[in-house]
Design a protein around this motif. Structure first.
Motif, PDB file in Angstrom:
ATOM      1  N   GLN A  73      13.287  -7.642   6.719  1.00 33.74           N
ATOM      2  CA  GLN A  73      13.483  -7.169   5.344  1.00 33.74           C
ATOM      3  C   GLN A  73      12.478  -6.066   5.003  1.00 33.74           C
ATOM      4  O   GLN A  73      12.817  -5.083   4.338  1.00 33.74           O
ATOM      5  N   LEU A 133      13.165  -1.946   3.983  1.00 33.85           N
ATOM      6  CA  LEU A 133      12.604  -1.310   2.779  1.00 33.85           C
ATOM      7  C   LEU A 133      11.621  -0.193   3.117  1.00 33.85           C
ATOM      8  O   LEU A 133      11.463   0.757   2.347  1.00 33.85           O
ATOM      9  N   GLY A 139       8.494   1.285   0.189  1.00 30.58           N
ATOM     10  CA  GLY A 139       9.374   0.454  -0.608  1.00 30.58           C
ATOM     11  C   GLY A 139       8.764  -0.904  -0.890  1.00 30.58           C
ATOM     12  O   GLY A 139       8.907  -1.448  -1.997  1.00 30.58           O
ATOM     13  N   VAL A 140       8.102  -1.455   0.079  1.00 27.08           N
ATOM     14  CA  VAL A 140       7.458  -2.753  -0.133  1.00 27.08           C
ATOM     15  C   VAL A 140       6.296  -2.613  -1.105  1.00 27.08           C
ATOM     16  O   VAL A 140       6.135  -3.420  -2.037  1.00 27.08           O
ATOM     17  N   ARG A 150       7.049  -2.749  -4.704  1.00 31.57           N
ATOM     18  CA  ARG A 150       7.422  -4.014  -5.326  1.00 31.57           C
ATOM     19  C   ARG A 150       6.224  -4.737  -5.944  1.00 31.57           C
ATOM     20  O   ARG A 150       6.394  -5.706  -6.690  1.00 31.57           O
TER      21      ARG A 150
END
Lengths: 318, 318, 318, 318, 318, 318
Positions: A216, A220, A224-225, A228
């Protein structure tokens, strides 16, 4: 300022006492004057398979000498930046005192060390020991304001209690999530079977966790991680070395295949350093006796020194 | 005075920075204030088979923590004596600076360290490194009065010159014998084929050496061998770890079977400590990367600490 | 009865599940029917230097397969005797359940295992784990009548309390000596500095200990040492593998040079088996991860199987 | 003649192709012109516990370079003798071809190698490989006149047949004893349980064996044991490295504690070399992958080179 | 021609003397008749962290036997090509003579070896040793016409001088760039902190270097990187094994995470072989004592043999 | 049903007898009652480089305990599935009996074990041993209907006969392809030079093989590769651990760089489990003595347990 190798000693990596990065040792925890303080937490009674993380601090210190050439900072040609100039004072305050057979006393001593580093205004860096040492580290942040935890790990570590055990290396994230000053968790690298069962995942999500597997994460990307993590969060990073692939981190107690490669974690940490205030970190579960060729300890030292470089570069230390 | 474990930390062996015996580190060689100063000499370009003695100082320091329980001295029930009380101040002055590719500069730095220890009035203890580090150690004794050398070793180390090499690990005893302040040598443990040929033995005897094999040592006994050292001699001890049997000292560059067992050397050193003034020592050729189970480093630490205990017990430190 | 290799399988040492001596595994501790029951006690939070004794039971079991050729007993040509005929039923009851971070629960589970073996009338054999596992082993003998303890060890293990620790691996003999059903101790192999200071030795002697170093043992000989155990005593043997010389037992947490060679311990145990009733035993501190070449585990298995052979031969099992 | 280091290369042990003793490699078995020929027999399908003896020849060759300093012979100061002068030509003829899965073909190739060495008039020296390689070695002596076998080993290796196996490493001495040209066996070092049961010992004695344990050997002394070999016998020596104590020979498939120390075997071999005609030898069961620190391979090389030195010194090569 | 396994020996990898690829050993450097000559340069006094590269040649030779099945060439099903047919004669000329303590003499001997290979018209392949051995290799190309250097490495190796050291393993590319016959350098894999500081990078670029990190390499792809080498250049390849990821190359002195994976380097070399004339190569910094499982030596052998295959396939050897 | 850790023992991974997954041991092959039966086949005389696969079964069993936390099934958060619920009964039936020196008998015993598992209706899982053990495994499927073989391996293993050898570890796929009940083969991961020459590839394709290299696999993706297996085929999977990259599988006899990473194989197996009936499997060539840090054994256990989870999840066991 001149490099040490111009003014005095050549100071090759294999020469000299192995403190972290060959930085000064400060025995008096009441006299820490530095941007960064590094402490060992050589506790491993919390492990469920192989022990040996008690030698993690010595192993990482020894490996860190490889990156201590006596330069006036570490030049990175990819970023065209010199990290960790001498204005970033790093000290090694030695190890928390460990009491065999006694988990509570050992953890209390670790907490006291982190409290001393925080009191001195230094960024605390703790080298484990098994992941249970994260528990007193987080406890030391009581009264310091809210923190968000970024965990890099193969395992969720969210067991509440089993056979009375609440402070083993399978439980630190559960203990952290219970703190009112822990505003959330981002847990990345989590994969495969572990000591946490389905109900642990459900509880984690209910308590505010964002759980990402390695695949996952790859979908991302590091940026992208990092995105979050809530904006403005004060981030505490806990890095279990088994979050990495066993190919580069065999020296750990509970290796799990399918983990992170080097640049994945490096880039995540660089993004975090640029976008967030990092308030503390621990790196745990390095077990040198299982680390043929010393690559796990080298990885730990390389990641820590680069992460510290990113953090203080972002703060304007050039 | 109270033991450290009563007043503060438990300080288990696996906890804390690995200086020699966990004793204080003194970075400033102009401020050595101690009965004993320990320096590493991590030089191994003088080896003829396996290298790795450059990590000898780190290996012996790490192993020495096993014998550092924080007691007020080390109690030996066989002798009913407490060795190394706190009045015997031991400091670790770190390592001599080593310059890769450059034997002359590296040796000069070692010599400077021994000179600093001697100037401070401390008993110099040098941890190698290969046996060539003995050469600058002995040079540092120039102008200090005559010394007699007790060598414990598998090899005679008496090569004069070969292919231009005069300061490799096959030559230290030849270099020592050439000094006018070296009054004689006692060379024990010498056995089997080595880099010294027959003419080397003849030269050694001509220059004042008393050469004994392990079997000849056993026939005489430790006391008998000690008695062959001239009365009143100021003794410098050079202990090549390969003088021991590979069963307890596998971690070395040129192991040779048929070596000494533990008590043989221990008892010889105890006799020497009781009958002579020991003016310095080096322990060389520990190569931790070949030392599965760490037994060689443990042996080195155990011998050094016991020998220092015997020396200062004989001097009245109780 | 025929050998197994005649009736069915060749059953080479490297083939098959590694129970102790490839003997049957009995999972139900209420149904032990055997002359000897072997239990693992994989606990190592009591160690003060290297951990890893938690893998001692697996390591010793694996090595024990080397001595399990499927013969109808083990023929010893020196004694012209066949030891351990099939009438000596040996079972492996697996391991006591260990609870990480919790010394008290782990020890309680070990005690329960020994109690089960005693209740079944089997000779209890416990494989550690660190030496602290001896504490629950001895506790299990409460109400069984007086026992005399023969300890083979490098260390006295007589620390009363330090930093609150009373049940670490430095204290088992103190805990034993406090029991009213422990009539005395014979402690052999004790040497060099350890976690027990002078006052520990004085306390031990005051509480009934006979303390012998390796050199004192050698002066007396195995028979002479065995003769110092009171006649008629029911003897419990606790064998810390570090009582042996590190040359044959490197795989342990706190190696100490100058230990016993193989025949010294073997002959002592043979004398004890012939002259005394042996009521139980533990063998502790085997740490396979430090045991290159597996020689320590092989030693442990070889000593245990021979000692069991001597005991039941003396009882008339032929 | 001058030493090689005077005329050309220094030729340190770690430099150059690892043939045995850095002696010339002779690929053509029809053109062996030497006093001694060394062949590897890297076969290990005959083992009953750990394999790996297939790398024995490479391991012993590599270790033998440690004793190859380029001197004109090896000076031994204890004997005041220079062994192996250049007149003792030693060649390395490489390895017998091994065919995986096929014991018969592999053994046949070993036999062919020994026959070639014998045909050339060279003393055959075979480096195993497991002890089963002794079977084709002995077969190659058919038609050469009677030989007496001196075996140094932990195990009797006298199994006749089991599950159809007649040529495994538990049977070579039985196979030898069956030969009409084998006039007798002296089997020393035999101890503890092994694959040979009581009936094997009885058969061995019935077929002419003199069996001595390590302790029995010690009671007699090396000279006493050598004297039990019939006067005038042509002696073939088969040396299983596990005859030695695991402290100096851990790198072997079936280690057994209580074995020989170095000088015991060395002195026995020296007596044999002086009193008997040695017609061949094999050294087997070195398994380098279990040989941390390389001490077993060093032992094998040191014993072989010394034994060869003794043999040709006795023959007048000076 | 028939495969060797059809006409004579099966010649399994573990059988026989370990020359490179089991190819013929040529002791007389005046009689090299081959397309490729391989020489070891077992020098490691130039290292700044772990030594042990002196055993690189032996380690790579041993591993190379794994790829020496006795086929008539190596069939690659992906390329549907048979590489290294018997018409590509490869010889092993042994090692350059190394003189301990003396860098200058050792380097001179290496230079002489490369000069001999060039004089014979063979493609020189040098196996280090540390990266400083590249210095004499490049010196040997004086008078041979211009060369372009392709370096695969974690480190820039562009230190000019430090503490007087100009020929350590941190300086070879600087020494090369100074040569008038070195027309340029392509340096790939360079990453993280090392002994070269910012000014070294600036100097390198000023002297004609094209520097690419691993991530920059990945953005370009192997073909893209190969295309940056000037058309028509005669290319010398220097491959520091630490250019690879420590996951597949742990056995080296200064491992650095984030390195190349196997196919990245393989494909770069294949492109170079197809588009350029390769005039020589060295592969350095393999340190077998840190190479658990032998994977680094296997990697080195596999890369060298494949690269040689590509080169001569491109030249029309089929 | 409750987890074991709630009702009884905590049962940490390092505790207890090391059967596969700590599942029950069934000694009587006539009484196998389970969905899955696991058998060891510790045979390694078929290897052509490093031996040691005989300890593969013990190594994989030991590592499998890491994944045996006593949960009621293994929760995978990526799939949100609980694999291997207690309704999937797995038993360990121990090892096939191996007869040293005798390939035919050893193979016959392996075949008998697989036949017993098939007769009992259990899915047979065989842990090698070298890849030759696949030969009797496939033979046991005679009369069971057609099977398609999926091989994951670095090597084609398609040698017909060489020097009389037809059942070594270079031939199993040839032997399988000859069977009339083997309907086809999918061979993935095949790369680099090996014991199979060009004619072997041609023969394989002629006999129905689909051969894919690692790079070809990557171009297709796991799903694409799985789709090449004929629809409806009953699939037998043979997994040679050297199909993986040496970075995660160093502990094997003939490592080959450029192999599969973890998720590639995992996802292929998941696709196969979902789309096909898996009728049996073997996992071979794990050699624990070359497996520093135990990562290869952990990989083997992790892959096997996940694959079994996928298979029975697809069959509806939840």
């Amino acid at each position: 300022m001149a490099n040490s190798y111009e003014t005095g000693r050549l100071n090759l990596p294999f020469v000299g006492i192995a403190t972290f990065g060959k930085r000064p040792y400060v025995a008096d925890w009441g006299r820490i004057e530095a941007e960064v303080a590094v402490m060992g937490a050589p506790f491993d009674f919390g492990t469920q398979f192989r022990a040996g993380a008690r030698f993690g601090p010595r192993g990482v210190r020894e490996a860190s000498t490889l990156f201590s050439f006596g330069h006036a900072g570490a030049y990175d040609h990819e970023d065209d930046a010199t990290y960790l100039p001498q204005s970033v004072r790093i000290v090694d305050i030695g190890d928390a005192d460990i009491v065999h057979t006694d988990t509570a006393k050992s953890h209390a001593n670790i907490r006291a060390g982190v409290e001393a580093m925080l009191k001195a205004g230094a960024l605390p860096v703790v080298i484990g020991g098994d992941h249970s040492v994260n528990i007193p580290c987080i406890e030391a942040f009581a009264g310091q304001g809210p923190i968000h935890i970024l965990q890099i790990d193969a395992h969720l570590d969210f067991v509440d209690e089993r056979h009375g055990v609440r402070v083993g290396h399978g439980s630190p994230m559960r203990r952290a999530a219970e703190k009112d000053y822990v505003s959330g968790l981002t847990q990345v690298g989590i994969r495969n079977v572990s000591s946490t069962a389905r109900d642990g995942y459900e509880a984690a999500r209910a308590m505010g966790s964002d759980i990402l597997s390695v695949r996952q994460f790859r979908a991302l990307g590091p940026a992208g991680v990092a995105a979050r993590i809530p904006a403005g969060a004060r981030v505490y990073v806990t890095l279990d070395i088994d979050g990495f692939c066993p190919s580069i981190a065999p020296g750990t107690g509970t290796p799990s295949h399918g983990g992170f490669l080097y640049y994945e974690v490096l880039e995540l940490l660089q993004h975090v350093a640029q976008a967030h205030q990092v308030v503390g970190m621990d790196l745990v579960e390095v077990a040198p006796d299982y680390d043929a060729g010393q690559v796990t300890s080298v990885l730990a030292a390389q990641v820590l020194l680069n992460f510290l470089g990113f953090i203080f570069h972002a703060k304007g230390f050039r």
